[in-house]
Design an enzyme around this catalytic site. Structure first.
Site, PDB file in Angstrom:
ATOM      1  N   ASP A 129      17.952   2.724   8.264  1.00 45.58           N
ATOM      2  CA  ASP A 129      17.366   3.958   8.771  1.00 45.58           C
ATOM      3  C   ASP A 129      17.837   5.086   7.845  1.00 45.58           C
ATOM      4  OD1 ASP A 129      16.732   6.288  10.015  1.00 45.58           O
ATOM      5  OD2 ASP A 129      17.618   5.776  11.959  1.00 45.58           O
TER       6      ASP A 129
ATOM      7  N   LYS B  13      11.382  15.486   7.462  1.00 50.47           N
ATOM      8  CA  LYS B  13      12.793  15.843   7.216  1.00 50.47           C
ATOM      9  C   LYS B  13      13.039  16.009   5.715  1.00 50.47           C
ATOM     10  CE  LYS B  13      14.503  13.217  11.208  1.00 50.47           C
ATOM     11  NZ  LYS B  13      14.784  14.220  12.230  1.00 50.47           N
TER      12      LYS B  13
ATOM     13  N   CYS C 228      19.540  12.605  20.787  1.00 49.40           N
ATOM     14  CA  CYS C 228      18.903  11.274  20.799  1.00 49.40           C
ATOM     15  C   CYS C 228      19.913  10.189  20.431  1.00 49.40           C
ATOM     16  CB  CYS C 228      17.697  11.203  19.870  1.00 49.40           C
ATOM     17  SG  CYS C 228      16.388  12.316  20.345  1.00 49.40           S
TER      18      CYS C 228
HETATM   19  C1  PLP Z   1      19.042   9.013  12.124  1.00 47.14           C
HETATM   20  C2  PLP Z   1      17.640   9.181  12.616  1.00 47.14           C
HETATM   21  N1  PLP Z   1      16.845   8.112  12.707  1.00 47.14           N
HETATM   22  C3  PLP Z   1      15.573   8.208  13.117  1.00 47.14           C
HETATM   23  C4  PLP Z   1      15.030   9.412  13.493  1.00 47.14           C
HETATM   24  C5  PLP Z   1      13.620   9.474  13.957  1.00 47.14           C
HETATM   25  O1  PLP Z   1      12.827  10.175  13.040  1.00 47.14           O
HETATM   26  P1  PLP Z   1      11.338  10.592  13.389  1.00 47.14           P
HETATM   27  O2  PLP Z   1      11.414  11.399  14.656  1.00 47.14           O
HETATM   28  O3  PLP Z   1      10.897  11.390  12.226  1.00 47.14           O
HETATM   29  O4  PLP Z   1      10.563   9.344  13.587  1.00 47.14           O
HETATM   30  C6  PLP Z   1      15.827  10.558  13.436  1.00 47.14           C
HETATM   31  C7  PLP Z   1      15.292  11.864  13.854  1.00 47.14           C
HETATM   32  O5  PLP Z   1      15.993  12.818  14.060  1.00 47.14           O
HETATM   33  C8  PLP Z   1      17.158  10.436  12.979  1.00 47.14           C
HETATM   34  O6  PLP Z   1      17.966  11.509  12.893  1.00 47.14           O
END
Ligand code: PLP
Length: 400
Positions: free
Chosen positions: A197, A223, A358
């Site tokens: 990720d 991002k 989250c």
């Molecule tokens: C570490 C990490 N993984 C995954 C995501 C998910 O990204 P997205 O909302 O762009 O799908 C985020 C979003 O903040 C994140 O910080």
């Protein structure tokens, strides 16, 4: 001005925020957009649009060419080798959900999936739900008091039962770049699928996917100073062949009759329906622009801001979460609820994030109901940090 940002001028959103007396310190949630990205978006729409991969007319050909050029740009930026390893998605979340369905047939009851204790819900819930559906074991690698993984310990946790390792290179709460290569190499040697990720790390450290020994890598355009609704799933050629198709629709079949279908391989076989063409083309323009900048100067600027942020928070007695070394700092003020503090900062025009980020299981593990998070990007400057500190001092005077 303290630590001025030479790149701020390229972001109209930051100029608008200056006029609104608004400070943006929430780039880990989403980043502001450079003018090149906005220009590319307008230009695509202004020139006349068409669907990709399905029309014989000139506009369709032009759109398809621009779309496939964008795939090449992304592959180049990821240092990924060939562009057929780049699948466009809606974001990191969709990329990981795709994998949790497309790899499911390789996993059987009793098999183990390994994640870390600091994963975002996007890299936890798809695996948790897969584990529940198929009777798998979801094992969580612990973190130490600094919020870091013990890589040697993690390597020892790999066993013949482990079938998949899904882990992020930079936690959106801890803000620590974790060097995962030894763990990934050990996993690869044992035939374990590896998923990275890169949602947080990609913008601070350009990926080199020819070197990083992983099967899959995800990140999100929004991002990375790019548009919303676009993500990348890098699937290494060999690994991509193991994926089973998961969403079905237009432009992903080789042949189909009423009862049967034969699907295209990656990438097109995993991009059914009309893609986010304009956004993907604008994202590629953003990456080309990013590549034209001095990445080591940006890294040095962000590191200087980070050091200033961290020492100012420490000097004010804030409780820092873990030992962050990159891009963001999460913290709490002793005796103050994070939501109250965020509200008072927001009222003074300082945008930071507050809550569980989250990462509810991580917060539970840390014994916290939440925290504040300040996150940085190339366009922030020392004045942003000073504005944060004065707003913080004012808020703490009221709350403590
Ligand atoms: C570490 C990490 N993984 C995954 C995501 C998910 O990204 P997205 O909302 O762009 O799908 C985020 C979003 O903040 C994140 O910080």
């Amino acid at each position: 001005m303290l630590l001025p940002s030479p790149w701020r001028q390229f972001f109209p959103g930051m100029q608008a925020f200056t006029e609104q007396q608004q400070v943006w310190l929430d780039s880990a949630a989403t980043a502001q957009k450079p003018q090149v990205m906005l220009d590319a978006l307008c230009q695509y729409y202004q020139n006349g649009v068409a669907n990709v991969h399905r029309a014989q007319h000139a506009p369709g050909e032009r759109a398809t060419r621009a779309f496939e050029d964008a795939r090449r740009c992304v592959a180049h930026w990821l240092q990924a080798g060939t562009e057929d390893q780049v699948i466009f998605t809606k974001g990191s979340t969709e990329g990981i959900n795709l994998l949790s369905h497309a790899l499911a047939h390789h996993l059987q009851a009793g098999d183990e999936i390994l994640i870390s204790a600091y994963e975002h819900h996007a890299n936890l819930l798809p695996w948790q739900q897969l584990a529940q559906r198929q009777g798998l074991q979801l094992t969580v690698l612990p973190i130490n008091d600094d919020g870091h993984l013990d890589i040697e310990y993690a390597i020892h946790q790999l066993s013949p039962r482990t079938r998949l390792l899904a882990i992020s290179t930079l936690s959106n709460v801890i803000g620590h770049q974790q060097a995962l290569e030894p763990l990934l190499t050990a996993a690869r040697d044992m035939g374990i699928w590896t998923v990275i990720d890169g949602a947080q790390s990609a913008v601070h450290q350009r990926p080199n996917l020819q070197q990083l020994p992983c099967d899959f890598f995800v990140c999100s355009a929004h991002k990375l100073y790019g548009p919303d609704g676009v993500g990348i799933l890098f699937a290494r050629k060999q690994a991509a062949q193991a994926l089973r198709h998961w969403q079905f629709g237009g432009e992903m079949v080789r042949h189909c009759d009423y009862q049967h279908a034969e699907f295209l391989p990656a990438p097109l076989g995993f991009e059914p329906g009309t893609p986010s063409t304009a956004n993907i083309i604008a994202f590629a323009a953003t990456l080309v622009w990013l590549q034209s900048l001095d990445s080591s100067a940006i890294a040095a600027h962000e590191a200087a801001l980070h050091a200033q942020l961290l020492s100012g928070l420490q000097a004010r007695g804030m409780q820092i979460i873990g030992a962050p070394n990159c891009a963001l700092v999460s913290f709490n003020a002793p005796g103050v609820h994070h939501a109250d503090l965020a509200l008072l900062l927001g009222e003074q025009g300082v945008a930071v994030r507050a809550g569980h980020h989250c990462a509810m299981p991580l917060m539970q593990h840390l014994g916290l109901s939440g925290a504040l998070r300040v996150s940085l990007a190339m366009y922030n400057d020392g004045t942003d940090i000073q504005r944060l500190f004065s707003a913080l001092d004012q808020a703490l005077e009221i709350l403590q």
